[in-house]
Write an enzyme that holds these catalytic residues in place. Structure first.
Site, PDB file in Angstrom:
ATOM      1  N   LYS A   1       0.878  -1.278   0.284  1.00  0.00           N
ATOM      2  CA  LYS A   1       0.026   0.150  -0.095  1.00  0.00           C
ATOM      3  C   LYS A   1       0.730   1.629   0.058  1.00  0.00           C
ATOM      4  CE  LYS A   1      -4.408  -1.568   1.897  1.00  0.00           C
ATOM      5  NZ  LYS A   1      -5.133  -1.466   3.125  1.00  0.00           N
TER       6      LYS A   1
ATOM      7  N   GLU B   1      -6.296  12.849  -3.499  1.00  0.00           N
ATOM      8  CA  GLU B   1      -6.340  13.741  -2.647  1.00  0.00           C
ATOM      9  C   GLU B   1      -5.833  12.912  -0.993  1.00  0.00           C
ATOM     10  OE1 GLU B   1     -10.318  16.613  -1.433  1.00  0.00           O
ATOM     11  OE2 GLU B   1      -8.373  17.198  -2.761  1.00  0.00           O
TER      12      GLU B   1
ATOM     13  N   GLY C   1      -1.517   2.641  13.114  1.00  0.00           N
ATOM     14  CA  GLY C   1      -0.994   1.859  11.884  1.00  0.00           C
ATOM     15  C   GLY C   1      -1.607   2.480  10.689  1.00  0.00           C
TER      16      GLY C   1
ATOM     17  N   ALA D   1      -4.457   1.717   8.624  1.00  0.00           N
ATOM     18  CA  ALA D   1      -5.955   1.116   8.934  1.00  0.00           C
ATOM     19  C   ALA D   1      -6.351   2.484   9.265  1.00  0.00           C
ATOM     20  CB  ALA D   1      -6.259  -0.151   9.296  1.00  0.00           C
TER      21      ALA D   1
ATOM     22  N   ASN E   1      -3.012   4.227  21.238  1.00  0.00           N
ATOM     23  CA  ASN E   1      -1.748   3.150  20.417  1.00  0.00           C
ATOM     24  C   ASN E   1      -0.668   3.203  22.098  1.00  0.00           C
ATOM     25  OD1 ASN E   1      -1.277   2.013  17.888  1.00  0.00           O
ATOM     26  ND2 ASN E   1       1.004   3.342  18.045  1.00  0.00           N
TER      27      ASN E   1
ATOM     28  N   GLY F   1     -15.615  -6.190  10.288  1.00  0.00           N
ATOM     29  CA  GLY F   1     -14.582  -5.564   9.480  1.00  0.00           C
ATOM     30  C   GLY F   1     -15.270  -5.700   8.207  1.00  0.00           C
TER      31      GLY F   1
HETATM   32  P1  NAP Z   1      -0.450  -1.988  10.879  1.00  0.00           P
HETATM   33  O1  NAP Z   1      -0.070  -0.488  10.284  1.00  0.00           O
HETATM   34  O2  NAP Z   1       0.696  -3.273  11.194  1.00  0.00           O
HETATM   35  O3  NAP Z   1      -0.909  -1.175  12.022  1.00  0.00           O
HETATM   36  C1  NAP Z   1      -1.105  -2.119  13.341  1.00  0.00           C
HETATM   37  C2  NAP Z   1      -1.496  -1.327  14.762  1.00  0.00           C
HETATM   38  O4  NAP Z   1      -1.461  -2.440  15.771  1.00  0.00           O
HETATM   39  C3  NAP Z   1      -0.175  -0.606  15.199  1.00  0.00           C
HETATM   40  O5  NAP Z   1      -1.136   0.672  15.575  1.00  0.00           O
HETATM   41  C4  NAP Z   1       0.049  -1.491  16.826  1.00  0.00           C
HETATM   42  O6  NAP Z   1       0.995  -0.260  17.622  1.00  0.00           O
HETATM   43  C5  NAP Z   1      -1.145  -2.188  16.792  1.00  0.00           C
HETATM   44  N1  NAP Z   1      -0.657  -3.277  17.978  1.00  0.00           N
HETATM   45  C6  NAP Z   1      -0.030  -4.133  17.448  1.00  0.00           C
HETATM   46  N2  NAP Z   1       0.056  -5.272  17.864  1.00  0.00           N
HETATM   47  C7  NAP Z   1       0.186  -4.769  18.717  1.00  0.00           C
HETATM   48  C8  NAP Z   1      -0.688  -5.279  20.487  1.00  0.00           C
HETATM   49  N3  NAP Z   1       0.621  -6.605  20.846  1.00  0.00           N
HETATM   50  N4  NAP Z   1      -0.567  -4.469  21.280  1.00  0.00           N
HETATM   51  C9  NAP Z   1      -0.601  -3.653  21.427  1.00  0.00           C
HETATM   52  N5  NAP Z   1      -1.390  -2.456  19.715  1.00  0.00           N
HETATM   53  C10 NAP Z   1      -0.606  -3.377  19.329  1.00  0.00           C
HETATM   54  O7  NAP Z   1      -2.039  -2.858  10.454  1.00  0.00           O
HETATM   55  P2  NAP Z   1      -2.866  -1.920   9.546  1.00  0.00           P
HETATM   56  O8  NAP Z   1      -2.546  -2.276   8.190  1.00  0.00           O
HETATM   57  O9  NAP Z   1      -2.959  -0.379  10.344  1.00  0.00           O
HETATM   58  O10 NAP Z   1      -3.943  -3.621   9.729  1.00  0.00           O
HETATM   59  C11 NAP Z   1      -4.225  -3.184  11.810  1.00  0.00           C
HETATM   60  C12 NAP Z   1      -5.883  -4.169  11.525  1.00  0.00           C
HETATM   61  O11 NAP Z   1      -7.153  -3.542  10.322  1.00  0.00           O
HETATM   62  C13 NAP Z   1      -6.097  -5.175  10.478  1.00  0.00           C
HETATM   63  O12 NAP Z   1      -6.237  -6.674  11.406  1.00  0.00           O
HETATM   64  C14 NAP Z   1      -5.502  -5.384   9.307  1.00  0.00           C
HETATM   65  O13 NAP Z   1      -6.791  -6.686   9.107  1.00  0.00           O
HETATM   66  C15 NAP Z   1      -7.411  -4.767   9.145  1.00  0.00           C
HETATM   67  N6  NAP Z   1      -8.017  -4.146   8.133  1.00  0.00           N
HETATM   68  C16 NAP Z   1      -8.694  -3.946   7.840  1.00  0.00           C
HETATM   69  C17 NAP Z   1      -9.482  -3.510   6.907  1.00  0.00           C
HETATM   70  C18 NAP Z   1     -10.761  -4.141   6.125  1.00  0.00           C
HETATM   71  O14 NAP Z   1     -11.477  -3.916   5.554  1.00  0.00           O
HETATM   72  N7  NAP Z   1     -11.888  -4.539   7.025  1.00  0.00           N
HETATM   73  C19 NAP Z   1      -8.849  -2.450   5.933  1.00  0.00           C
HETATM   74  C20 NAP Z   1      -7.332  -2.748   6.776  1.00  0.00           C
HETATM   75  C21 NAP Z   1      -6.950  -3.105   7.253  1.00  0.00           C
HETATM   76  P3  NAP Z   1       1.998  -0.133  17.642  1.00  0.00           P
HETATM   77  O15 NAP Z   1       2.367   1.006  17.613  1.00  0.00           O
HETATM   78  O16 NAP Z   1       2.169   0.246  18.994  1.00  0.00           O
HETATM   79  O17 NAP Z   1       2.769  -1.270  17.428  1.00  0.00           O
END
Ligand code: NAP
Length: 278
Positions: free
Chosen positions: A65, A77, A126, A128, A148, A242
């Site tokens: 992405k 934008e 993160g 999303a 966060n 989701g």
């Molecule tokens: P990402 O960029 O890797 O972000 C992960 C987030 O989770 C960060 O804020 C991270 O915190 C936090 N995290 C991870 N492990 C943790 C823990 N043990 N304790 C507390 N916080 C923790 O991932 P992303 O792309 O944003 O995706 C996040 C989720 O959204 C995934 O499950 C993905 O499948 C889902 N998603 C769904 C859709 C949909 O259409 N439904 C679309 C996009 C994403 P830190 O910053 O502290 O590491």
């Protein structure tokens, strides 16, 4: 010949082909939409493949992405704001990049009756979370707490917002409890609860601070009911996983691919029915 794809790694578990094919069939369009495994670092060879094989648009998921941005001739934008692309279209020989995650989340919240909300607790900072927080900040919402584990990342996210409604906070239980006592909606944008995530929430006690009519959305759709949603349901709160977001972001993507507005609600119903969700 028109061809649409979804690229990523892993990719063969993706629900995008079934969602897009269902919508294309409903619209009476004979356009193939197929998954393609593209590993990190292989985007240049994918673009060469796409240009030689009539790919007119594609969706992108992990890990591409952010990496797609330098390949784009033009960016929506929202991409400049979110820093990520999930929808790419080829028009007049140029590659145009969009991101439909923010719109998809907002539309899904409306669809399930959880929007409007005035005060929102958003878990995670993160990729999303960034799209969701910055899109919701463009509405009439009054306050969004971005909670966060790594506080500087929440701070960075909030600094991108020009509306002043985003506030960065920590992820400890007392902070979550405090912000939940003022909120009508919690949105989990962390990985906590995903099947392959080795960690879980330390406690779900923060949910007790929410008012009885609050809603809890989890961006995760596999498993379909995370522990967070189970705990919210136990407390009588409205919940949503989701999948509606995934479906609405796909509808917005298809509008970009076809370059025309579509009957969004009708398409969502058709996909919900195909996935056995109605
Ligand atoms: P990402 O960029 O890797 O972000 C992960 C987030 O989770 C960060 O804020 C991270 O915190 C936090 N995290 C991870 N492990 C943790 C823990 N043990 N304790 C507390 N916080 C923790 O991932 P992303 O792309 O944003 O995706 C996040 C989720 O959204 C995934 O499950 C993905 O499948 C889902 N998603 C769904 C859709 C949909 O259409 N439904 C679309 C996009 C994403 P830190 O910053 O502290 O590491």
């Amino acid at each position: 010949m028109i061809m649409l794809q979804v690229i990523g790694d892993p990719i063969f578990h993706s629900k995008s082909p079934i969602i897009q094919t269902t919508m294309l069939d409903f619209l009476g369009l004979d356009i193939p939409y197929t998954p393609r495994l593209v590993k990190k670092g292989d985007l240049a060879s994918y673009f060469s493949f796409a240009e030689h094989n009539g790919v007119t648009g594609f969706n992108a998921t992990m890990p591409h992405k952010e990496d797609l941005i330098p390949f784009m001739d033009q960016l929506g934008e929202e991409v400049e704001l979110y820093g990520a692309v999930n929808t790419v279209c080829r028009r007049d020989g140029k590659w145009l990049g969009h991101n439909t995650d923010g719109d998809g989340c907002l539309e899904s919240l409306i669809h399930v009756g959880m929007w409007p909300a005035r005060q929102v607790v958003l878990l995670g900072a993160g990729g999303a979370a960034r799209a969701v927080a910055l899109r919701l900040a463009q509405t009439d919402v009054e306050q969004i707490w971005v909670c966060n584990r790594t506080l500087p990342k929440a701070l960075q996210l909030c600094q991108l917002d020009k509306t002043g409604v985003l506030t960065p906070v920590g992820f400890d239980q007392s902070t979550l409890t405090e912000v939940c006592s003022h909120a009508q909606l919690v949105i989990n944008c962390t990985n906590l609860g995903m099947d392959d995530c080795p960690h879980q929430f330390d406690s779900f006690d923060f949910l007790d601070a929410l008012p009885a009519d609050a809603g809890v959305m989890d961006l995760i759709y596999y498993p379909s009911t995370t522990q967070l949603l189970q705990q919210a349901q136990k407390r009588g709160l409205k919940t949503c996983n989701g999948l509606p977001m995934l479906i609405y972001q796909a509808i917005f993507s298809l509008e970009y691919f076809l370059d025309r507005p579509l009957p969004r609600h009708e398409l969502a119903q058709v996909v919900f029915a195909e996935l056995g969700l109605v």
